[in-house]
Scaffold this motif. Structure first.
Motif, short mmCIF file in Angstrom:
data_model
loop_
_atom_site.label_atom_id
_atom_site.label_comp_id
_atom_site.label_asym_id
_atom_site.label_seq_id
_atom_site.Cartn_x
_atom_site.Cartn_y
_atom_site.Cartn_z
N PRO A 128 0.80 -1.24 0.00
CA PRO A 128 0.00 0.00 0.00
C PRO A 128 0.83 1.28 0.00
O PRO A 128 0.51 2.21 -0.75
N ALA A 129 1.88 1.37 0.79
CA ALA A 129 2.67 2.60 0.85
C ALA A 129 3.38 2.87 -0.47
O ALA A 129 3.37 4.00 -0.97
N LEU A 130 3.96 1.84 -1.06
CA LEU A 130 4.65 2.01 -2.34
C LEU A 130 3.65 2.34 -3.44
O LEU A 130 3.87 3.23 -4.26
N GLY A 131 2.52 1.64 -3.46
CA GLY A 131 1.50 1.90 -4.46
C GLY A 131 0.92 3.31 -4.36
O GLY A 131 0.74 3.99 -5.38
N GLU A 132 0.65 3.77 -3.15
CA GLU A 132 0.11 5.13 -2.97
C GLU A 132 1.15 6.19 -3.31
O GLU A 132 0.81 7.25 -3.85
N HIS A 133 2.42 5.91 -3.01
CA HIS A 133 3.49 6.83 -3.42
C HIS A 133 3.44 7.03 -4.93
O HIS A 133 3.50 8.16 -5.43
N ARG A 134 3.30 5.93 -5.65
CA ARG A 134 3.27 6.01 -7.12
C ARG A 134 1.98 6.67 -7.61
O ARG A 134 2.02 7.44 -8.57
N ASN A 135 0.85 6.39 -6.97
CA ASN A 135 -0.41 7.04 -7.37
C ASN A 135 -0.32 8.55 -7.27
O ASN A 135 -0.92 9.27 -8.08
N LYS A 136 0.42 9.06 -6.28
CA LYS A 136 0.51 10.50 -6.03
C LYS A 136 1.65 11.18 -6.79
O LYS A 136 1.69 12.40 -6.88
N SER A 137 2.57 10.40 -7.31
CA SER A 137 3.77 10.94 -7.94
C SER A 137 3.52 11.33 -9.41
O SER A 137 2.87 10.60 -10.15
N TYR A 145 -1.30 -2.32 -7.40
CA TYR A 145 -0.96 -1.05 -8.03
C TYR A 145 -0.07 -1.37 -9.23
O TYR A 145 0.87 -2.15 -9.11
N SER A 146 -0.35 -0.75 -10.36
CA SER A 146 0.41 -1.02 -11.57
C SER A 146 0.71 0.31 -12.27
O SER A 146 -0.22 1.07 -12.57
N HIS A 147 1.99 0.58 -12.50
CA HIS A 147 2.41 1.88 -13.04
C HIS A 147 3.54 1.74 -14.06
O HIS A 147 4.29 0.78 -14.04
N GLU A 148 3.64 2.78 -14.87
CA GLU A 148 4.83 2.97 -15.73
C GLU A 148 5.56 4.21 -15.21
O GLU A 148 4.93 5.23 -14.92
N TYR A 149 6.86 4.09 -15.09
CA TYR A 149 7.67 5.24 -14.67
C TYR A 149 7.90 6.12 -15.89
O TYR A 149 8.42 5.66 -16.91
N ILE A 150 7.51 7.37 -15.80
CA ILE A 150 7.71 8.30 -16.91
C ILE A 150 8.68 9.41 -16.58
O ILE A 150 9.03 10.22 -17.43
N GLY A 151 9.13 9.48 -15.35
CA GLY A 151 10.07 10.50 -14.93
C GLY A 151 9.37 11.81 -14.63
O GLY A 151 8.17 11.95 -14.77
N ASN A 152 10.16 12.74 -14.22
CA ASN A 152 9.65 14.07 -13.89
C ASN A 152 9.72 14.93 -15.15
O ASN A 152 10.79 15.31 -15.58
N ASN A 153 8.57 15.20 -15.72
CA ASN A 153 8.53 15.93 -16.99
C ASN A 153 8.58 17.43 -16.84
O ASN A 153 8.38 18.17 -17.80
N SER A 154 8.84 17.93 -15.63
CA SER A 154 8.88 19.39 -15.46
C SER A 154 10.25 19.94 -15.66
O SER A 154 11.22 19.26 -15.73
#
Length: 153
Positions: free
Chosen positions: A98-107, A144-153
């Motif tokens: 849960p902590a890792l998944g929520e980190h990714r959901n918010k990132s 939780y399932s994500h793709e890392y896209i990096g910081n686009n800013s």
């Protein structure tokens, strides 16, 4: 954080992983140390599809119990994902934590995939391969399932 010998470092962490004590022998791994002591490790494996061939996926991330809850696993995962996409490849990761998944959901650096937080009906297969058996055993989990896209800013 530095690359490491997967099998050697896995011996220090395997009993703390929630799924099993096994790791893919072809995994590429990194270890995070605090004052020279290994406290976390993560591994990645190639992830190919019929559409693209330059993908990687997170395979294992483990933080020793006395170092959990302070963001080391999330930071390690983010660092390795950024290293992978810096090469031009894509990076995906799935977790039930849960902590890792929520980190990714918010990132802003992680993009949810179409399978993020979805009950996987396709995991209830009548086939009997090793992977199908693993999927069926975890079909009840919402991951939780994500793709890392990096910081686009």
């Amino acid at each position: 954080i530095e690359p490491c010998d997967t099998e050697k470092v896995w011996e220090m962490f395997r009993r703390n992983h929630y799924l099993s004590g096994k790791i893919n022998k072809s995994a590429n791994s990194w270890v995070a140390c605090v004052k020279g002591k290994p406290v976390a490790m993560t591994s990645v494996t190639p992830f190919t599809s019929g559409i693209w061939s330059d993908g990687w996926r997170g395979q294992r991330t483990v933080v020793l119990p006395e170092f959990q809850g302070i963001g080391i696993g999330s930071s390690l995962s983010d660092f390795v994902a950024s290293e992978v996409i810096r090469t031009g490849a894509r990076f995906f990761s799935k977790t039930a934590h849960p902590a890792l998944g929520e980190h990714r959901n918010k990132s802003i650096s992680w993009k949810p995939t179409s399978k993020n937080m979805v009950k996987r009906k396709d995991y209830n297969s009548s086939r009997k391969t090793k992977e199908d058996g693993h999927k069926a055993a975890h079909a009840h989990r919402i991951c939780y399932s994500h793709e890392y896209i990096g910081n686009n800013s």
